[in-house]
Design a protein around this motif. Structure first.
Motif, mmCIF file in Angstrom:
data_model
loop_
_atom_site.group_PDB
_atom_site.id
_atom_site.type_symbol
_atom_site.label_atom_id
_atom_site.label_comp_id
_atom_site.label_asym_id
_atom_site.label_seq_id
_atom_site.Cartn_x
_atom_site.Cartn_y
_atom_site.Cartn_z
ATOM 1 N N ASP A 78 0.811 -1.233 0.000
ATOM 2 C CA ASP A 78 0.000 0.000 0.000
ATOM 3 C C ASP A 78 0.840 1.277 0.000
ATOM 4 O OD1 ASP A 78 -2.408 -1.328 -0.036
ATOM 5 O OD2 ASP A 78 -2.649 -1.342 2.156
ATOM 6 N N THR B 95 -4.128 9.085 -7.414
ATOM 7 C CA THR B 95 -5.486 8.841 -6.890
ATOM 8 C C THR B 95 -6.058 10.132 -6.311
ATOM 9 O OG1 THR B 95 -4.946 8.348 -4.579
ATOM 10 C CG2 THR B 95 -4.661 6.553 -6.172
ATOM 11 N N TYR C 232 -7.644 9.729 -3.308
ATOM 12 C CA TYR C 232 -7.917 9.275 -1.953
ATOM 13 C C TYR C 232 -7.449 10.310 -0.926
ATOM 14 C CZ TYR C 232 -8.444 4.642 -4.101
ATOM 15 O OH TYR C 232 -8.846 3.588 -4.886
ATOM 16 N N LYS D 121 -0.199 4.109 -2.481
ATOM 17 C CA LYS D 121 -1.537 4.666 -2.242
ATOM 18 C C LYS D 121 -1.563 5.518 -0.968
ATOM 19 C CE LYS D 121 -3.560 0.627 -2.834
ATOM 20 N NZ LYS D 121 -4.629 -0.413 -2.937
#
Length: 482
Positions: A370, A446, A448, A373
């Motif tokens: 991860d 992203t 996010y 991200k």
């Protein structure tokens, strides 16, 4: 029938140097030529040899004349037999004239003796070389001709095996330290032990005056290796007490342990306190901190100046040395490793030191899968000036951190509490891996802004919407993930 006249040289051994022919004086030459021509006619019809006999068919007068000419030419005072020949008893001994070539031949003989002497010397030298080659070749094949100690040794010493050292180089260092009597003793003892080829770079505690076999056994024994330390990713400078009361040693403690060695009964160590004090008082640039990190590291709180600047990995430090030398060795190696990860050249959105801070948060907040991200969440929040609100930053100064922090801890203002402030913490919060640094430099693309651990294997759930984020969090709690 022609009868051969006896020669004066009959019975005389042959001479290697023929007698030199001299020209006779002018009066005699004239007389000689006249008489020869008168008596014998043309030279083309008859050959003349001063030692050959005369023709038997010649008359007595001619023989008398020939005998007279012989006496005149040679000055011989001989008696002749009835046939006109000198008797053997009364014949004069042959006279030999000196030859000028004798001196030249003497020189030649002396030169020949000199050349023969040089040839003998060259032959002796060749035999010596061949003998030496045979000796050394036999020594290599049969294993004799080198010095070796007996026993397990006497005084403790440290051997430093450097990167790239082959067996021969290690043997030479051992001989220089007087660990073995000769390099050959170690090489020969290790020929049948393949473990010798696996000796790693580092420091080894050995003894002087060891046999080659004992030295081999010492170096392949892991217990002999000293100054060896492994720093794991995420490790902090100071010790951390875990929820189960176990203590995770910090980098200063790990370096202290690696520096300790007992030599000849005396313990030598560099303490963690010495290391912290050295980091706080010495010039960081001289210690080996990269130039791009010196300014901000100098502004860090006391005891935290080197946080994040010692990269994870294996280090071999010299035991019993000085604190400054030990830190310099580790920091210099770390700078090289971080450069390999892209610092400072690849840093764009944030400066290299800030990138290091981001990488330290990534390391402590997620698993490697991860990394990119989580990096995108940090970058996205920083861009919209949203507090990072990372529990890892709140836990950093605590001696007993927890997975989820308490509200009183989140409300406390510190240089690292990202709940109580916006932006990045003042320093890194641990030692980031090279992969975490790479993720900080290149986050995933992203939108996010939320993530929460939602799997037992450490993986997180990522969201853009807060409601979705809270739903994922509550689900993970219900399943007992955390």
């Amino acid at each position: 029938m022609r009868r051969r006249r006896p020669s004066p040289n009959d019975g005389v051994p042959p001479d290697d140097n023929p007698t030199q022919i001299f020209e006779l004086e002018e009066p005699y030459d004239d007389l000689y030529d006249e008489e020869i021509e008168g008596d014998y006619g043309d030279d083309d019809d008859y050959g003349y040899d001063e030692y050959d006999g005369y023709d038997d068919e010649a008359g007595d007068g001619e023989r008398d004349d020939a005998a007279r000419r012989d006496r005149d030419r040679g000055g011989l005072d001989e008696e002749f037999d009835e046939d006109g020949f000198a008797s053997d008893d009364d014949r004069a001994e042959p006279a030999y004239l000196p030859d000028e070539r004798d001196d030249e031949e003497d020189d030649t003989r002396r030169g020949g003796r000199g050349r023969r002497m040089l040839k003998w010397l060259a032959a002796l030298l060749l035999l010596a070389v061949l003998g030496a080659g045979a000796f050394f070749g036999a020594r290599e094949l049969l294993g004799f001709g080198y010095e070796d100690y007996e026993g397990s040794g006497e005084q403790d010493v440290l051997l430093h095996v450097e990167q790239g050292d082959v067996t021969g180089a290690i043997a030479a260092k051992l001989a220089e330290l007087d660990v073995v009597a000769s390099a050959e003793a170690f090489v020969k003892a290790g020929e049948d032990d393949k473990r010798v080829l696996g000796i790693q770079p580092g420091y080894y505690q050995v003894k002087t005056k060891m046999s080659g076999e004992a030295a081999v056994q010492a170096l392949v024994d892991e217990k002999s290796r000293v100054g060896h330390v492994q720093i794991r990713a995420g490790t902090k400078l100071f010790d951390v007490t875990q929820p189960d009361d176990s203590v995770t040693p910090g980098i200063f403690t790990l370096l202290e342990q690696a520096s300790c060695v007992r030599l000849n009964g005396e313990e030598k160590c560099v303490s963690a306190d010495e290391l912290r004090e050295t980091a706080d008082t010495e010039d960081l640039g001289e210690l080996g901190v990269p130039e791009w990190a010196v300014e901000k590291a100098e502004q860090a709180p006391k005891g935290r100046k080197l946080e994040g600047l010692i990269a994870p990995g294996v280090y071999d430090v010299k035991p019993g040395g000085e604190a400054k030398d030990l830190l310099s060795q580790v920091l210099t190696a770390s700078a090289t490793r971080m450069e390999a990860a892209g610092l400072p050249d690849s840093a764009e959105a944030y400066d290299p030191y800030e990138t290091l801070v981001i990488a330290s948060i990534i390391e402590l907040e997620s698993v490697k899968t991860d990394f990119e991200k989580v990096s995108s969440v940090i970058h996205n929040r920083l861009e919209i000036d949203m507090p990072l609100q990372m529990d890892s930053t709140v836990n950093y100064p605590l001696k007993r951190p927890t997975l989820t922090t308490k509200s009183k801890e989140r409300d406390k203002t510190t240089p690292w509490n990202t709940y109580a402030m916006t932006g990045l913490p003042e320093t890194p919060i641990g030692s980031p891996s090279l992969e975490a640094i790479e993720a900080a430099l290149k986050p995933a693309d992203t939108d996010y802004v939320y993530f929460v651990k939602c799997e037992e294997n450490g993986l997180s759930c990522f969201n853009v919407d807060y409601q979705e984020h809270t739903a994922a969090r509550d689900d993970a709690r219900e399943r007992g993930v955390y």
